[in-house]
Scaffold this motif. Structure first.
Motif, short mmCIF file in Angstrom:
data_model
loop_
_atom_site.label_atom_id
_atom_site.label_comp_id
_atom_site.label_asym_id
_atom_site.label_seq_id
_atom_site.Cartn_x
_atom_site.Cartn_y
_atom_site.Cartn_z
N HIS A 110 0.34 -0.97 0.17
CA HIS A 110 0.15 0.11 0.22
C HIS A 110 0.91 1.69 -0.26
CE1 HIS A 110 0.74 -1.54 4.62
NE2 HIS A 110 0.47 0.02 4.74
N THR A 111 1.81 1.22 -0.54
CA THR A 111 3.03 2.29 -0.66
C THR A 111 2.57 2.71 -2.04
OG1 THR A 111 4.95 1.03 -1.04
CG2 THR A 111 4.70 1.48 1.23
N LEU A 112 3.58 4.06 -2.54
CA LEU A 112 3.50 4.44 -3.60
C LEU A 112 4.58 3.80 -4.35
CD1 LEU A 112 2.63 6.22 -5.82
CD2 LEU A 112 4.12 8.36 -4.62
N LYS A 113 5.88 3.52 -3.78
CA LYS A 113 6.37 2.86 -4.65
C LYS A 113 5.79 1.10 -4.98
CE LYS A 113 10.30 4.44 -2.17
NZ LYS A 113 9.70 5.61 -0.83
N GLY A 114 5.07 0.88 -4.24
CA GLY A 114 4.29 -0.41 -4.89
C GLY A 114 3.52 -0.73 -5.88
N MET A 115 2.89 0.88 -6.52
CA MET A 115 1.97 0.86 -7.05
C MET A 115 2.57 1.31 -8.53
SD MET A 115 -0.88 1.93 -5.50
CE MET A 115 -0.71 1.46 -3.41
N PHE A 116 4.01 1.31 -9.43
CA PHE A 116 3.88 0.69 -10.09
C PHE A 116 3.21 0.21 -10.84
CE2 PHE A 116 6.99 4.79 -8.64
CZ PHE A 116 7.00 5.03 -9.24
N PHE A 117 3.29 -1.54 -10.20
CA PHE A 117 3.24 -2.81 -11.38
C PHE A 117 2.18 -3.56 -9.67
CE2 PHE A 117 7.89 -2.24 -10.67
CZ PHE A 117 7.75 -2.66 -12.50
N SER A 118 1.50 -2.92 -9.13
CA SER A 118 0.19 -3.30 -8.30
C SER A 118 -0.18 -2.54 -7.74
CB SER A 118 1.20 -4.46 -7.03
OG SER A 118 2.03 -3.80 -6.03
N LEU B 7 0.23 5.90 -16.90
CA LEU B 7 0.70 6.02 -15.45
C LEU B 7 2.29 6.47 -14.17
CD1 LEU B 7 -0.84 4.71 -12.71
CD2 LEU B 7 1.10 2.36 -12.99
N CYS B 8 2.84 5.54 -16.00
CA CYS B 8 4.54 6.25 -14.77
C CYS B 8 4.43 7.23 -15.03
CB CYS B 8 5.12 5.11 -15.74
SG CYS B 8 5.41 3.62 -15.35
N ALA B 9 3.63 7.98 -16.67
CA ALA B 9 4.29 9.50 -16.94
C ALA B 9 3.36 10.63 -15.87
CB ALA B 9 3.55 10.20 -18.34
N TYR B 10 2.27 10.23 -15.24
CA TYR B 10 1.11 10.53 -14.02
C TYR B 10 2.33 10.66 -12.86
CZ TYR B 10 -2.43 12.14 -11.64
OH TYR B 10 -3.99 12.25 -10.55
N ILE B 11 2.79 9.71 -12.26
CA ILE B 11 2.94 9.39 -11.33
C ILE B 11 4.24 10.48 -11.75
CG2 ILE B 11 4.03 8.17 -9.69
CD1 ILE B 11 2.79 5.70 -10.92
N TYR B 12 5.17 10.16 -12.35
CA TYR B 12 6.63 10.89 -12.53
C TYR B 12 5.72 12.22 -12.57
CZ TYR B 12 10.70 13.09 -14.81
OH TYR B 12 11.54 13.82 -15.21
N GLU B 13 5.09 12.86 -13.27
CA GLU B 13 4.47 14.20 -12.91
C GLU B 13 4.23 14.83 -11.38
OE1 GLU B 13 1.44 14.45 -15.88
OE2 GLU B 13 2.60 13.97 -17.91
N ASN B 14 3.69 14.00 -11.14
CA ASN B 14 3.60 14.39 -9.51
C ASN B 14 4.01 14.00 -8.44
OD1 ASN B 14 0.55 15.36 -9.72
ND2 ASN B 14 0.17 13.72 -11.01
N THR B 15 5.44 13.72 -8.59
CA THR B 15 6.44 13.50 -7.29
C THR B 15 7.64 14.36 -7.43
OG1 THR B 15 7.36 11.19 -9.09
CG2 THR B 15 5.82 10.90 -7.50
N GLY B 16 7.75 15.24 -7.95
CA GLY B 16 8.70 16.47 -8.34
C GLY B 16 9.13 17.25 -6.73
N ALA C 277 9.44 6.21 -11.64
CA ALA C 277 9.08 6.59 -12.84
C ALA C 277 10.08 6.83 -13.83
CB ALA C 277 8.17 7.31 -12.66
N ARG C 278 11.25 7.75 -13.55
CA ARG C 278 11.95 8.36 -15.12
C ARG C 278 12.06 6.46 -15.41
NH1 ARG C 278 14.87 11.27 -12.73
NH2 ARG C 278 16.53 10.04 -11.55
N CYS C 279 13.21 5.47 -14.83
CA CYS C 279 13.25 4.57 -15.25
C CYS C 279 12.32 4.05 -16.07
CB CYS C 279 13.96 4.06 -14.35
SG CYS C 279 15.53 3.86 -13.28
N LEU C 280 11.48 3.71 -15.52
CA LEU C 280 10.57 2.70 -16.32
C LEU C 280 10.16 3.37 -17.44
CD1 LEU C 280 8.02 1.82 -12.92
CD2 LEU C 280 9.05 0.62 -14.85
N LEU C 281 9.79 5.09 -17.63
CA LEU C 281 9.86 5.56 -18.86
C LEU C 281 11.68 5.62 -19.52
CD1 LEU C 281 7.79 8.73 -17.36
CD2 LEU C 281 6.67 7.01 -19.25
N SER C 282 12.16 5.06 -19.33
CA SER C 282 13.09 4.86 -20.54
C SER C 282 14.17 3.37 -20.71
CB SER C 282 14.25 5.52 -19.37
OG SER C 282 14.13 6.95 -18.62
#
Length: 322
Positions: free
Chosen positions: A136-144, A245-254, A265-270
């Protein structure tokens, strides 16, 4: 028990007559008073609507709405949630069984958070049910993700248009947005509060043939996810909805608060091996927050699972295939 906060339950139905009565019984038997049970049917062709009407005749707080056309589960839940007027909204599938104290415990626990979730039990029959504990963490929300049937939501949060996204499973988007609205995201109760029934016609099974954060994905052998995970990771990485999804998290985690998630998120988008290596190292370091099963992250095996998290959770994942 303080019952000053009101709760509306929102259930979306579609051809659910087989298990619907048991779920309705479990909701009307809650120890916490339900203000309204809003049932919105998506043009069922079986006896679902007749069953709901039968229950509504006995329980005046049940309200039935039938869509003029089939909306699909995402839009059906979004429009049904918009009908709520209580302080909190609880989402209900048509084929689960809630434990009688589900809403009571969640209302007591949620505090100022946008969302309260919990563990649950799962199986085809209650006698063989096993516990599922969610990340239930944000780090865990990329895949689950947390699942909708575990959620109690603040109504003012749940009715924001931004927390719903066409093409991405509604519970996934709700869970992610809980971190980006206000200062309090998710409260998690680490004990089961409902039974999630497995069966062949389950909507969740059809849309999540791989992992949804509930457990490690199914595989032929113990090493398959490690041996073939890279191919699955690249396939997942190419999916437009996953990239959204990854771009949205990237844009909201500055901000510094979410700097690690921003890097993930940057790694996942690259593309390329170097961003993937960086992602694996981050997942290994923060494996207790990133791996879908925190209880499986201890010792040498836990280190390996942490490093290979992108492969393991991508293996068999069909969440973003639409």
């Amino acid at each position: 028990m303080d019952t000053s906060k009101t709760v509306d339950v929102v259930m979306c139905t579609y051809n659910g007559e087989k298990f619907l009565r048991e779920q309705l019984d479990s909701i009307v038997s809650q120890t916490y008073p339900i203000s309204r049970l809003i049932v919105q049917d998506d043009r069922s062709t079986d006896g679902t609507v007749a069953i709901v009407r039968e229950y509504a005749a006995r329980h005046p707080f049940i309200e039935l709405y039938v869509n003029p056309e089939n909306l699909g589960y995402n839009l059906n839940f979004k429009t049904a949630v918009k009908r709520a007027t209580a302080d909190f909204v609880a989402l209900a599938d048509q084929d689960d069984i809630w434990f009688t104290d589900k809403i009571e415990r969640q209302v007591a626990a949620i505090g100022p958070c946008n969302l309260c979730s919990s563990a649950y039990t799962r199986s085809r029959d209650m006698g063989n049910a096993y516990e599922v504990h969610l990340q239930h963490t944000l780090k865990g929300m990329f895949f689950s993700s947390l699942l909708g049937h575990t959620m109690l939501l603040r109504r003012d949060f749940a009715q924001l248009d931004r927390v719903w996204q066409d093409g991405i499973v509604y519970d996934y988007w709700l869970a992610v947005n809980a971190f980006f609205v206000g200062d309090h995201a998710i409260k998690y109760i680490d004990r089961p509060l409902n039974w999630h029934r497995d069966h062949d016609n389950e909507a969740g099974t059809k849309r999540h043939t791989g992992t949804t954060g509930t457990s490690e994905p199914p595989r032929q052998g113990k090493l398959d996810a490690y041996l073939h995970g890279l191919k699955h990771y690249r396939r997942l990485q190419s999916k437009p909805q996953f990239r959204r999804l990854c771009a949205y998290i990237y844009e909201n985690t500055g901000s510094p608060k979410h700097s690690v998630e921003h890097r993930m998120a940057r790694c996942l988008l690259s593309p390329g091996p170097l961003p993937l290596l960086r992602l694996c190292l981050i997942c290994m370091r923060y494996r207790h927050e990133a791996y879908p099963r925190p209880d499986k992250t201890k010792g040498a095996k836990g280190l390996a699972r942490g490093f290979f998290t992108p492969f393991i959770v991508a293996y068999g994942n069909r969440t973003f295939d639409k």
